[in-house]
Design an enzyme around this catalytic site. Sequence first.
Site, PDB file in Angstrom:
ATOM      1  CG  ASN A   1       7.436 -22.503 -24.513  1.00 30.77           C
ATOM      2  OD1 ASN A   1       7.856 -23.353 -24.585  1.00 30.77           O
ATOM      3  ND2 ASN A   1       6.903 -21.732 -23.589  1.00 30.77           N
TER       4      ASN A   1
ATOM      5  CD  GLU B   1       3.537 -28.930 -16.428  1.00 37.48           C
ATOM      6  OE1 GLU B   1       2.882 -27.818 -16.214  1.00 37.48           O
ATOM      7  OE2 GLU B   1       3.984 -29.747 -15.327  1.00 37.48           O
TER       8      GLU B   1
ATOM      9  CB  CYS C   1       3.191 -21.896 -20.262  1.00 35.83           C
ATOM     10  SG  CYS C   1       4.435 -22.359 -19.174  1.00 35.83           S
TER      11      CYS C   1
ATOM     12  CD  GLU D   1       6.988 -31.179 -16.909  1.00 32.39           C
ATOM     13  OE1 GLU D   1       7.145 -29.782 -17.520  1.00 32.39           O
ATOM     14  OE2 GLU D   1       7.215 -31.874 -17.694  1.00 32.39           O
TER      15      GLU D   1
END
Length: 514
Positions: free
Chosen positions: A177, A274, A308, A488
């Site tokens: 994505n 993630e 997400c 992150e």
Amino acid sequence: MVLLLLLPRLCRAHSALAMSTATGTLSLQQPLNYRAGCRVQPVDGGQPEDVYEPATGRVITKVLCSGEKEVDLAVQSAKAAFQTWSRTSGMERSRVLLEAARIIRERRDEIATLETINNGKSIFEARVDIDISWQCLEYYAGLAGSLAGEHIQLPGGSFGYTRREPLGVCVGIGAWNYPFQIACWKSAPALACGNAMVFKPSPFTPISVVKLAEIFTEAGAPKGLFNVVQGGAATGQFLCHHPDVAKISFTGSVPTGVKIMEMAAKGIKPVTLELGGKSPLIIFSDCSLENAVNGALMANFLTQGEVCCNGTRVFVERKILDAFTKEVVKRTQKIKVGDPLQEDTRMGALINRPHLERVQGFIKQAKEQGAQVLCGGDLYVPDDPKLKNGFYMQPCVLGNCRDDMTCVQEEIFGPVMSILPFDTEAEVVERANNTKFGLAGGVFTRDIQKAHRVVAALKAGMCFINNYNISPVELPFGGYKSSGFGRENGRAAIEYYSQLKTVCVEMGDVESVF
Ligand SMILES: NC(=O)c1ccc[n+]([C@@H]2O[C@H](COP(=O)([O-])OP(=O)(O)OC[C@H]3O[C@@H](n4cnc5c(N)ncnc54)[C@H](O)[C@@H]3O)[C@@H](O)[C@H]2O)c1
Ligand SMILES: C[N+](C)(C)CCCC=O
């Protein structure tokens, strides 16, 4: 006109695309692996797989999936570069990252165009993704020079100190994505800390990350510092099991995250995961309705809803349910769907046909379970004949939703918003947290105490107050619960790409107990 790029081995020249590249014209034949500072064909691997342009449904290239030997060559290439890179100072690393950021900024439109062609998202959004990418490199360039340990005084003049050391060869595995941005979010902190990296993008979006590899080399990174292998699960498994890999940073679905963790456990490798989400967005009646509607659109419809951290469970205080719903539906119906390279398009095509059908399946099931389609949800076929085989749908708002419906429980990863009424703060917090996921959450209210109280109670790693889905690279990003762990971005990511060595220094004589 078909733009054919026949450049078999590109060790120096950066392969510029003509900026006139239009939807339905790109065809690539360059190798998509990158090792020791060059594009290379993999030495082994499986059958080539088609890579699509979602806007048209055309095959734009084929990707050769790397086998065990190719993965080993990439890891060895990274290992060799690590020997020199890990001994450079933070300031030296900073210069390379800054130069790479500068080049990305300079080639923003070219990279964004590639991203749009391969992912299907609008060019408007792809440019923002590329901006966030170079900002990420700039941010870690800024931190590289200040990475340091501490000095601790001990009795008798003795002392200890800590050194923040790199881990070694880090593996990055990405989702489709945000192909370029994910690679930057992983490589920037990894390289700033003195690591080398082998990156594997999703086989659906293998193209733009090779540009990043070329840019690192052009910016002065040692050959082999950032390598790319292509492929799916099998290639990913070779990477995760490789004995010379020190760390795995993964972005993708929960089921794959479980497998990654199992593989990493066998080698005692640290992981960053993630993963997916089904995040709550809570709209209180004392909000600015205009901001809340804008926030709900931002929380649901970026990148065709394939995000997400999307706030797909939109809880609306009953007092404003009708007003909010009316406005959100009106605005959703106005979203311009179509050719993602057109400047005024705001929603492009979903990643591929099976995924489009999966999203459609969720909508069908939602209707069967009693949800009401307030707008959208149908396939969209643009008038332009070249787009007729693209993977488009109309963004969808579902009303009459209940917490037990599949559309409210499962990550759809498409442009589908579910609206759920609530009455009290306590009730909505409990319902918002009643999920296996914990990636993100949002609150819209003018009551500042309530805003902070509610986000403190949300079991989610990334919370927004009176906005949603903005991405300053200075802020750590990551999940709670099944949405993963590790962070992150921000200073926090340094923890996940470095290890601490403690050195204890004796200034006197050894007092032996023997
Ligand atoms: N939390 C985040 O930051 C974040 C960001 C983007 C996407 N996502 C999540 O990613 C998912 C969508 O992405 P996807 O469909 O590419 O996910 P996916 O799990 O199918 O694939 C992700 C990556 O893992 C690789 N892979 C698949 N099986 C593997 C295996 N057994 N071993 C090693 N590697 C393997 C894939 O080739 C791909 O590169 C969604 O759930 C979304 O929420 C999370
Ligand atoms: C840039 N966003 C919109 C915050 C998305 C981050 C990556 C999640 O898929």
